[in-house]
Design an enzyme around this catalytic site. Structure first.
Site, PDB file in Angstrom:
ATOM      1  N   GLU A 151       0.798  -1.226   0.000  1.00  0.00           N
ATOM      2  CA  GLU A 151       0.000   0.000   0.000  1.00  0.00           C
ATOM      3  C   GLU A 151       0.837   1.286   0.000  1.00  0.00           C
ATOM      4  O   GLU A 151       0.674   2.162   0.857  1.00  0.00           O
ATOM      5  CB  GLU A 151      -0.984  -0.013   1.170  1.00  0.00           C
ATOM      6  N   GLU A 196      -5.082  -8.494  -0.737  1.00  0.00           N
ATOM      7  CA  GLU A 196      -5.892  -8.339   0.469  1.00  0.00           C
ATOM      8  C   GLU A 196      -7.307  -8.022   0.038  1.00  0.00           C
ATOM      9  O   GLU A 196      -7.505  -7.178  -0.840  1.00  0.00           O
ATOM     10  CB  GLU A 196      -5.411  -7.179   1.353  1.00  0.00           C
TER      11      GLU A 196
END
Length: 496
Positions: free
Chosen positions: A159, A278
């Protein structure tokens, strides 16, 4: 609802890759007993192929070490803990999906950290220190586990589009990290599979577009594109807990399709695998929805469609041994896991178990809509029905078959498998006794049912009821009746 006639000759694309990968808390937690007990349960009942988590290079795993000799700072590596962790994974039949992060403190260019366990999220002070460490690890893993390591997926960071995970969310600096890492790994052995940019949410289309433009300009072809997928609005925090409203499934799936469309817009990258490394409903480890039957039903709808545009999708996470925002206070605290602490399966656990059972039953999909999916094989038919937060409903499916069939059903809903409610009715004890834990494990199981279905005029009807926030798995298989001499089932039931 009226009857739905099933055309057994349908051939509906359905990439049911439910077991490809699952997420975990930071890798260092794999050194604890409760963590391994939860993973053992998940592997026994579902059986994932890969596992991905943060913290590979964090200081609690202790790979990167520095020491001084003759006034010179030197580097050495310590693989004691990572060997123990990966040995445990492989013994349980699951392989690491290597997320390269975060930064060892002594290698970091800054002091920014994230989470309770303080993972450093700044770039390296020296990129050669970073790439040397990465290659040394790959060489070590290959010497320990053999050539199968070449098949382990590699993802560069986590991220980077969020400033907490990558200092200032600096896009250009992340692209440098990716290029340096990708180039070093491919120079060592081009067969390793390296992907990125592992982005989540914020400016996702811009990041995917510019990442691929950068790769094209640099002559880099990543082996996969990776991103994350969560499906709630910004949460309201009350005390220890986060309360979030679910977003519409269609809108969230459209967002995933936008990534596929961007990838396909580049001739150089058409068809590249997209790994959702995810996904869940809430993106917080205090998201109370995770413990509910609604979570299980909503994710059934997601699992029926995530494979339409993605090669794989990894649920975040398998278990509640997880400490991003501190040690949990209670067994039901909104943790990411499909298993609560105490090895108590949540309803979501069975959504994944049902889709895995569906995959093992057959891969030829003959029916799929917003509340059901059905496959066929030489064994018969199997399917899943779900109900996302609406009134109870019954669906009747008509199959063009003859003879007798056995119908087996497994049901998870708020009445049949709801450990959260039992825990609440018990008074919400924060620290379970052994007896309370056993009780909650016992109640956290599907309700099994069976029936004999007799076809008439070349067709057979089965009716399935999905209660509010329910998930129902079924198998319809030909019945061979072989009673023993003198045994009369009806007489047994009527005997007085």
């Amino acid at each position: 609802m009226g009857k739905t006639v099933i055309d057994v000759n349908n051939n509906i694309p359905f990439n049911n890759n439910v077991d490809y990968c699952v997420g975990t808390g930071r890798l260092g937690l794999a050194l604890t007993a409760e963590y391994l007990e939860q993973l053992k349960l998940v592997q026994k009942e579902i059986g994932f192929k890969n596992i991905r988590g943060h913290g590979l290079f964090c200081d609690d795993v202790a790979i990167y070490q520095e020491y001084e000799e003759d006034g010179i700072t030197k580097v050495e590596y310590n693989y004691t803990y990572i060997d123990r962790i990966f040995d445990s994974y492989l013994e349980l039949g699951i392989r690491p999906f290597l997320e390269l992060g975060f930064m060892p403190e002594k290698m970091a260019s800054g002091t920014q950290t994230i989470f309770y366990w303080k993972g450093n999220t700044t770039p390296p002070k020296d990129y050669k220190l970073w790439t040397d460490m990465v290659i040394a690890l790959l060489k070590h893993l290959r010497s320990r586990y053999g050539e199968e390591v070449l098949d382990w997926n590699i993802e560069v960071w986590n991220e980077p589009n969020l400033p907490g995970f990558w200092y200032k969310a600096d896009m250009e600096e992340y692209f440098r990290l990716f290029k340096e890492t990708f180039t070093a790994i491919k120079a060592y052995d081009e067969r390793f599979q390296v992907g990125g940019p592992a982005i989540c949410g914020v400016n996702d289309e811009e990041w995917i577009q510019k990442f691929l433009e950068f790769c094209k300009a640099e002559g880099i072809k990543p082996d996969s594109v990776t991103r994350h997928h969560y499906t709630v609005e910004f949460p309201e925090r009350i005390g220890h807990y986060d309360y979030s409203k679910l977003e519409e499934p269609v809108a969230r799936l459209a967002n995933l399709q936008s990534t596929r469309d961007i990838v396909e817009s580049f001739d150089e990258f058409k068809g590249l695998p997209i790994h959702i490394t995810e996904f869940s409903t809430s993106y917080t480890p205090k998201g109370v929805i995770h413990d509910t039957n609604l979570n299980a039903a909503y994710l059934a709808g997601q699992l029926s469609h995530l494979g339409d545009m993605n090669t794989s999708y990894s649920y975040w996470t398998f278990g509640d041994v997880f400490e991003e925002q501190g040690v949990p206070f209670t067994p039901f605290h909104g943790g990411f896991g499909m298993v609560a602490n105490g090895c108590i399966p949540k309803p979501t656990f069975y959504t994944f178990a049902f889709f895995k059972q569906l995959k093992e039953f057959g891969t030829d999909c003959i029916f799929r809509d917003d509340t059901a999916v059905i496959v066929k094989s030489d064994k018969g038919f199997a399917g899943i029905l779900w109900n996302i937060d609406t009134d109870d409903f019954t669906r009747t499916f008509t199959f063009p078959v003859s003879g007798e069939y056995t119908l087996i059903t497994k049901t998870v809903d708020e009445d049949t498998c709801n450990p959260l409610k039992i825990w609440h009715d018990m008074g919400e004890p924060p620290y379970l006794t052994k007896a309370q834990t056993e009780l909650l494990r016992d109640c956290a199981k599907p309700l099994f049912g069976s029936d004999v279905i007799s076809a008439e005029n070349g067709k057979a009807d089965i009716s399935l009821t999905a209660k509010r926030n329910g998930v129902v798995y079924f198998e319809l298989t030909p019945r061979t009746f072989t009673p023993d001499r003198g045994y009369d089932y009806d007489k047994v039931l009527s005997f007085h």
